[in-house]
Design a protein around this motif. Structure first.
Motif, PDB file in Angstrom:
ATOM      1  N   VAL A 148     -16.673  10.565  -2.698  1.00 39.50           N
ATOM      2  CA  VAL A 148     -15.710   9.525  -2.338  1.00 39.50           C
ATOM      3  C   VAL A 148     -16.094   8.925  -0.983  1.00 39.50           C
ATOM      4  N   GLY A 149     -15.930   7.624  -0.858  1.00 40.53           N
ATOM      5  CA  GLY A 149     -16.134   6.951   0.413  1.00 40.53           C
ATOM      6  C   GLY A 149     -14.825   6.821   1.172  1.00 40.53           C
ATOM      7  N   LEU A 150     -14.809   7.224   2.431  1.00 34.66           N
ATOM      8  CA  LEU A 150     -13.640   7.129   3.296  1.00 34.66           C
ATOM      9  C   LEU A 150     -13.920   6.087   4.377  1.00 34.66           C
ATOM     10  N   ILE A 151     -13.114   5.037   4.431  1.00 30.92           N
ATOM     11  CA  ILE A 151     -13.305   3.952   5.392  1.00 30.92           C
ATOM     12  C   ILE A 151     -12.129   3.942   6.358  1.00 30.92           C
ATOM     13  N   SER A 152     -12.445   3.925   7.648  1.00 33.26           N
ATOM     14  CA  SER A 152     -11.413   3.913   8.681  1.00 33.26           C
ATOM     15  C   SER A 152     -11.948   3.170   9.896  1.00 33.26           C
ATOM     16  N   ARG A 199     -19.608  15.853  -0.294  1.00 33.47           N
ATOM     17  CA  ARG A 199     -18.300  15.722  -0.933  1.00 33.47           C
ATOM     18  C   ARG A 199     -17.662  14.363  -0.639  1.00 33.47           C
ATOM     19  N   ALA A 200     -17.855  13.856   0.563  1.00 29.75           N
ATOM     20  CA  ALA A 200     -17.286  12.562   0.947  1.00 29.75           C
ATOM     21  C   ALA A 200     -18.175  11.935   2.009  1.00 29.75           C
ATOM     22  N   PHE A 201     -18.000  10.629   2.205  1.00 28.11           N
ATOM     23  CA  PHE A 201     -18.844   9.885   3.133  1.00 28.11           C
ATOM     24  C   PHE A 201     -17.941   9.019   3.999  1.00 28.11           C
ATOM     25  N   HIS A 202     -17.869   9.382   5.282  1.00 28.30           N
ATOM     26  CA  HIS A 202     -16.998   8.689   6.216  1.00 28.30           C
ATOM     27  C   HIS A 202     -17.727   7.484   6.792  1.00 28.30           C
ATOM     28  N   MET A 203     -17.120   6.304   6.669  1.00 25.46           N
ATOM     29  CA  MET A 203     -17.719   5.057   7.123  1.00 25.46           C
ATOM     30  C   MET A 203     -16.701   4.271   7.939  1.00 25.46           C
ATOM     31  N   PHE A 204     -17.214   3.319   8.733  1.00 18.08           N
ATOM     32  CA  PHE A 204     -16.379   2.590   9.677  1.00 18.08           C
ATOM     33  C   PHE A 204     -16.175   1.148   9.242  1.00 18.08           C
ATOM     34  N   CYS A 205     -15.034   0.599   9.659  1.00 16.76           N
ATOM     35  CA  CYS A 205     -14.720  -0.810   9.445  1.00 16.76           C
ATOM     36  C   CYS A 205     -15.571  -1.659  10.390  1.00 16.76           C
ATOM     37  N   ILE A 206     -16.277  -2.648   9.850  1.00 25.42           N
ATOM     38  CA  ILE A 206     -17.175  -3.462  10.656  1.00 25.42           C
ATOM     39  C   ILE A 206     -16.402  -4.334  11.644  1.00 25.42           C
ATOM     40  N   ARG A 207     -15.162  -4.683  11.326  1.00 24.42           N
ATOM     41  CA  ARG A 207     -14.377  -5.480  12.261  1.00 24.42           C
ATOM     42  C   ARG A 207     -14.036  -4.691  13.517  1.00 24.42           C
ATOM     43  N   HIS A 208     -13.811  -3.385  13.358  1.00 25.14           N
ATOM     44  CA  HIS A 208     -13.524  -2.567  14.529  1.00 25.14           C
ATOM     45  C   HIS A 208     -14.791  -2.314  15.350  1.00 25.14           C
ATOM     46  N   MET A 225     -16.259  -3.609   3.492  1.00 17.63           N
ATOM     47  CA  MET A 225     -16.763  -3.487   4.854  1.00 17.63           C
ATOM     48  C   MET A 225     -15.651  -3.330   5.879  1.00 17.63           C
ATOM     49  N   THR A 226     -14.404  -3.563   5.498  1.00 15.64           N
ATOM     50  CA  THR A 226     -13.287  -3.510   6.435  1.00 15.64           C
ATOM     51  C   THR A 226     -12.191  -2.609   5.869  1.00 15.64           C
ATOM     52  N   THR A 227     -11.118  -2.451   6.651  1.00 13.27           N
ATOM     53  CA  THR A 227      -9.926  -1.736   6.186  1.00 13.27           C
ATOM     54  C   THR A 227      -8.819  -2.732   5.845  1.00 13.27           C
ATOM     55  N   ASN A 228      -9.194  -3.882   5.312  1.00 12.12           N
ATOM     56  CA  ASN A 228      -8.214  -4.926   5.024  1.00 12.12           C
ATOM     57  C   ASN A 228      -7.200  -4.504   3.965  1.00 12.12           C
ATOM     58  N   VAL A 283      -5.738  -1.550   3.409  1.00  9.16           N
ATOM     59  CA  VAL A 283      -4.629  -0.798   4.000  1.00  9.16           C
ATOM     60  C   VAL A 283      -3.874  -1.650   5.012  1.00  9.16           C
ATOM     61  N   LYS A 284      -4.544  -2.611   5.653  1.00  5.34           N
ATOM     62  CA  LYS A 284      -3.846  -3.525   6.553  1.00  5.34           C
ATOM     63  C   LYS A 284      -2.834  -4.368   5.774  1.00  5.34           C
ATOM     64  N   CYS A 285      -3.186  -4.751   4.552  1.00  3.66           N
ATOM     65  CA  CYS A 285      -2.259  -5.521   3.716  1.00  3.66           C
ATOM     66  C   CYS A 285      -1.012  -4.707   3.401  1.00  3.66           C
ATOM     67  N   ILE A 286      -1.196  -3.422   3.073  1.00  2.00           N
ATOM     68  CA  ILE A 286      -0.051  -2.572   2.786  1.00  2.00           C
ATOM     69  C   ILE A 286       0.812  -2.394   4.032  1.00  2.00           C
ATOM     70  N   ASN A 287       0.193  -2.249   5.184  1.00  2.00           N
ATOM     71  CA  ASN A 287       0.952  -2.124   6.425  1.00  2.00           C
ATOM     72  C   ASN A 287       1.810  -3.356   6.687  1.00  2.00           C
ATOM     73  N   SER A 288       1.281  -4.529   6.376  1.00  2.00           N
ATOM     74  CA  SER A 288       2.061  -5.751   6.575  1.00  2.00           C
ATOM     75  C   SER A 288       3.211  -5.835   5.583  1.00  2.00           C
ATOM     76  N   VAL A 289       2.982  -5.364   4.348  1.00  2.00           N
ATOM     77  CA  VAL A 289       4.058  -5.350   3.352  1.00  2.00           C
ATOM     78  C   VAL A 289       5.189  -4.418   3.781  1.00  2.00           C
ATOM     79  N   LEU A 290       4.820  -3.288   4.394  1.00  2.00           N
ATOM     80  CA  LEU A 290       5.806  -2.290   4.793  1.00  2.00           C
ATOM     81  C   LEU A 290       6.366  -2.528   6.187  1.00  2.00           C
ATOM     82  N   LYS A 291       6.024  -3.653   6.799  1.00  2.00           N
ATOM     83  CA  LYS A 291       6.452  -3.886   8.176  1.00  2.00           C
ATOM     84  C   LYS A 291       7.972  -3.874   8.304  1.00  2.00           C
TER      85      LYS A 291
END
Length: 370
Positions: free
Chosen positions: A111-115, A136-145, A214-217, A219-227
């Protein structure tokens, strides 16, 4: 929620409650809580093997953070899979969230984990005993950050796009060409970039575990929905989440339940699709949404609760009055907030406010002379 849907996962961490120096036996202080609904757990089995995680602050009476994990189905729809309320984005809090996420929801490997590059997330991944590490998993970063961190370090906005393009390079040749351009503008830039393993930010070296993200967009969308829910008490927040996830945007008509043949009508477009689950043939991906949410029903019908009562952590209570002061450090990602010029409402010029306007001083002087 656990009574209505026993397959839901809810994990609490509590602390002892004291009244003065005396321990109160039937009360526990709520420290952290993780939850995931069974339809979300089952849906992830049919989603892309990629997970995006992020945290967002709560606005209510008590301080804290809401951590969210999302995935994506074959039709590019966002699928929330897990939530947690914690005291803040600390290493222990992220370890609590990622450990439960790995144990109960993201159980498959590869599984790929993006944060983002938050130090607490990196520390939690290192503490996971290989659960979030290769193979088991591959941790990767958001390019915008990464772009934001680069700008914060070097104050070179003219190189932002080049850094992003290096990350988006799909071939090794493209990566090397763009990397060389950055090196020609300053060896310090490439030295900084070399501190990040290229498989964690470059598409050319991700071995496909990003699935093009390439980004965490997501989860950002869900955060805006739950604002709108982030200022609610915890019980109301959880109930709102359940209702939002249970609201359906498709209508299903069963042709042959025994052979698992269905007709799916997508709302509000009204488009119809044929789905044959047994024959693995469908006009669109709908197995993700096969599991159903059960309503939480009226609280008066819930069974009696005889376990210790939970109370909020008094040290997380907000004590300041008036409008909360923004403590967030803004960067170029907050484009709307940073690029909006300050405009005087008196003279209409930019760069100052009404209270510092020269015309305001002249008007006051004329008024005093009269």
């Amino acid at each position: 929620m656990c009574h209505t849907e026993p397959s839901a996962v809810v994990h609490f961490e509590t602390m002892p409650a004291y009244q003065g120096d005396d321990l109160v036996g039937d009360i526990r202080v709520l420290h952290r809580v993780f939850w995931s609904y069974y339809p979300c757990i089952r849906a992830f089995r049919h989603c892309k093997p990629v997970v995006q995680v992020d945290g967002t602050y709560l606005y209510g009476k008590y301080k804290g953070c809401l951590l969210v994990a999302v995935s994506q189905d074959g039709n590019n729809n966002i699928v929330p899979i897990a939530f947690a309320i914690v005291e803040g984005e600390t290493s222990d809090a992220w370890h609590f969230f990622l450990s439960n996420l790995r144990q109960h929801v993201v159980t498959r490997d590869g599984v790929g984990l993006i944060s983002d590059r938050h130090e607490s997330i990196n520390a939690a991944v290192e503490r996971s005993n290989g659960a979030w590490s290769p193979p088991r998993a591959f941790h990767m970063f958001c390019i915008r950050h990464i772009e934001s961190n680069f700008l914060q370090k070097f104050k070179a906005p003219y190189l932002q796009k080049l850094v992003v393009n290096i990350g988006y390079s799909r071939t090794v040749w493209e990566y090397e060409v763009r990397y060389q351009r950055l090196w020609e503008r300053g060896e310090a830039y490439t030295n900084w970039l070399n501190r990040i393993p290229h498989e964690q930010y470059a598409l050319a070296f991700d071995s496909g575990y990003r699935w093009g993200h390439m980004t965490t967009n997501l989860v950002k969308c869900i955060n805006s929905v739950l604002k709108g829910a982030r200022n609610l008490p915890i019980t109301a927040l959880v109930k709102l989440h359940a209702n939002q996830l249970a609201s359906e945007n498709i209508q299903v008509s069963c042709f042959d339940r025994q052979n698992e043949v269905f007709e799916v009508r997508e709302m509000p477009s009204g488009l119809e699709f044929a789905v044959d689950l047994r024959g693995l043939r469908c006009d669109c991906v709908r197995r993700v949404y096969r599991a159903r949410f059960r309503p939480l029903v009226n609280p008066t019908t819930w069974p009696a609760y005889n376990s210790p009562r939970f109370v909020p952590n008094p040290y997380l209570r907000r004590v300041s009055k008036g409008r909360p002061r923004m403590t967030r450090f803004l960067n170029e990602m907050d484009t709307r907030m940073l690029r909006r010029p300050r405009r005087c409402t008196l003279c209409g010029a930019e760069g100052h406010s009404r209270s510092r306007c020269r015309q305001s001083a002249g008007t006051n002087a004329d008024r005093d002379a009269q």
